[in-house]
Design an enzyme around this catalytic site. Structure first.
Site, short mmCIF file in Angstrom:
data_model
loop_
_atom_site.label_atom_id
_atom_site.label_comp_id
_atom_site.label_asym_id
_atom_site.label_seq_id
_atom_site.Cartn_x
_atom_site.Cartn_y
_atom_site.Cartn_z
N HIS A 145 0.89 -1.28 0.02
CA HIS A 145 0.18 -0.15 0.08
C HIS A 145 1.10 1.22 0.03
CE1 HIS A 145 0.97 -0.71 4.49
NE2 HIS A 145 0.46 0.51 4.44
N ASP A 169 5.51 4.54 5.08
CA ASP A 169 6.66 3.46 5.93
C ASP A 169 6.58 1.95 4.88
OD1 ASP A 169 4.04 3.11 6.59
OD2 ASP A 169 4.44 1.71 8.23
N HIS A 170 5.90 2.07 3.91
CA HIS A 170 5.97 0.94 2.93
C HIS A 170 6.52 1.35 1.53
CE1 HIS A 170 3.80 -1.82 5.66
NE2 HIS A 170 3.29 -0.66 6.06
N HIS A 195 -7.49 -2.31 5.28
CA HIS A 195 -6.71 -0.93 5.72
C HIS A 195 -7.42 0.17 5.65
CE1 HIS A 195 -3.26 0.49 8.02
NE2 HIS A 195 -2.67 0.96 6.80
N HIS A 248 6.06 -5.43 11.27
CA HIS A 248 5.42 -4.30 11.43
C HIS A 248 5.32 -3.83 12.95
CE1 HIS A 248 2.41 -1.12 10.70
NE2 HIS A 248 3.38 -0.94 9.49
#
Length: 310
Positions: A63, A67-68, A142, A271
């Site tokens: 996504h 942070d990804h 999410h 995570h």
């Protein structure tokens, strides 16, 4: 095949954990590696690892939270500067193509290799099927569009029983390859050999499920069904279940429940919120192990083998 965890933290980097990135290393299978998510600083983590960016083949973004994602333009640029020339395909949600196009154009970054972005539809689906691996994406629960990925390795033919062939008086040569392919072969002396009788049982393919940020949902169970290794987020401990629900995340116990429902053989938690510094992640591990004793919590730099099973 193994998983190398480059970043295991949630939200922002901490002293102990960088943000999300996982490499699936395919040593013997195709001499390459695949990357799942690419948080800020991932290329620094690669420098501390045995990975070579020239061997990077596919990138799967779960996504578009920073942070990804924020490490992706820099990593692609470094791959080019380090002599990477083979193509790279990047999969992810809608908006990923614009993000990369703008980032590379505004910074006037030139990539010496071909690259393309494949944006997933709302329902996901099969993103790769090359006869060796099938990769399937499904949407998770999410705050924004988020996907989990299931990597399924197809079964491989069994090994050729060379000792049995030698005992039968069959000399080495092209006939060995034909028998391994399962053909029926007539030898010069008139004997007919059935290849199936000289090949061992097929090697069962492995399954790895890597999920993005999510609350518990049926799609997570489907992606993890029978997986040899399931990588699942565990942002909060069980006492913070309401907070996890509010922020569309999972607790460690919920991750274990998903793994148990799916019949996954191994659960790896990642995570991890920065609130669980140093030994604080032990509470996550203990809660998950109440349901699934073999659970582990990933650390940056950890390597998890994906073993073949009978």
């Amino acid at each position: 095949m193994d998983l190398l965890f480059l970043g295991t933290g949630a939200g922002m980097p901490s002293r102990e954990r960088n943000v999300s990135a996982i490499a699936l290393r395919l040593h013997e299978e195709r001499s390459s590696f695949w990357l799942f998510d690419c948080g800020e600083g991932t290329q620094h983590q690669v420098l501390r690892s045995p990975l070579r960016l020239s061997k990077l083949e596919y990138i799967f973004i779960t996504h578009l939270h920073g942070d990804h994602l924020y490490g992706l333009p820099g990593l692609l640029s470094s791959r080019s500067n380090q002599g990477g020339e083979t193509p790279v395909t990047i999969f992810g949600p809608k908006g990923l193509k614009d993000y990369l196009k703008i980032s590379l154009e505004v910074s006037e970054t030139y990539l010496r290799y071909d690259w393309k972005v494949v944006e997933l539809g709302e329902t996901g689906g099969t993103v790769i099927d090359d006869g060796q691996f099938e990769v399937t994406a499904k949407p998770l629960d999410h705050r924004i569009a988020c996907f989990g990925y299931r990597v399924h390795e197809y079964d491989r033919p069994g090994t050729l029983l060379i000792d049995k062939l030698k005992a039968a008086g069959v000399p080495p040569g092209p006939v060995y390859g034909r028998l391994k392919a399962g053909e029926t072969v007539t030898l010069e002396d008139g004997r007919t050999l059935n290849g199936a009788e000289f090949v061992g049982p097929p090697e069962k393919g492995r399954v790895v499920a890597i999920l993005g940020d999510t609350r518990p949902c049926p799609e997570a169970v489907e992606l993890a069904s029978g997986a040899d290794v399931l990588v699942h987020e565990a942002t909060f401990d069980a006492e913070l279940a309401e907070l996890a629900k509010q922020f569309h995340h999972s607790t460690s116990r919920q991750a274990a429940e998903i793994a148990r429902k799916a019949g996954a053989k191994q659960l790896v938690l990642t995570h991890i919120s920065s609130r669980y510094q140093e030994s604080g992640a032990e509470v996550l591990l203990e809660q998950a192990r109440e349901l699934l004793p073999g659970t582990t919590v990933a650390e940056d730099g950890a390597v998890v083998p994906v073993r073949r099973r009978p």
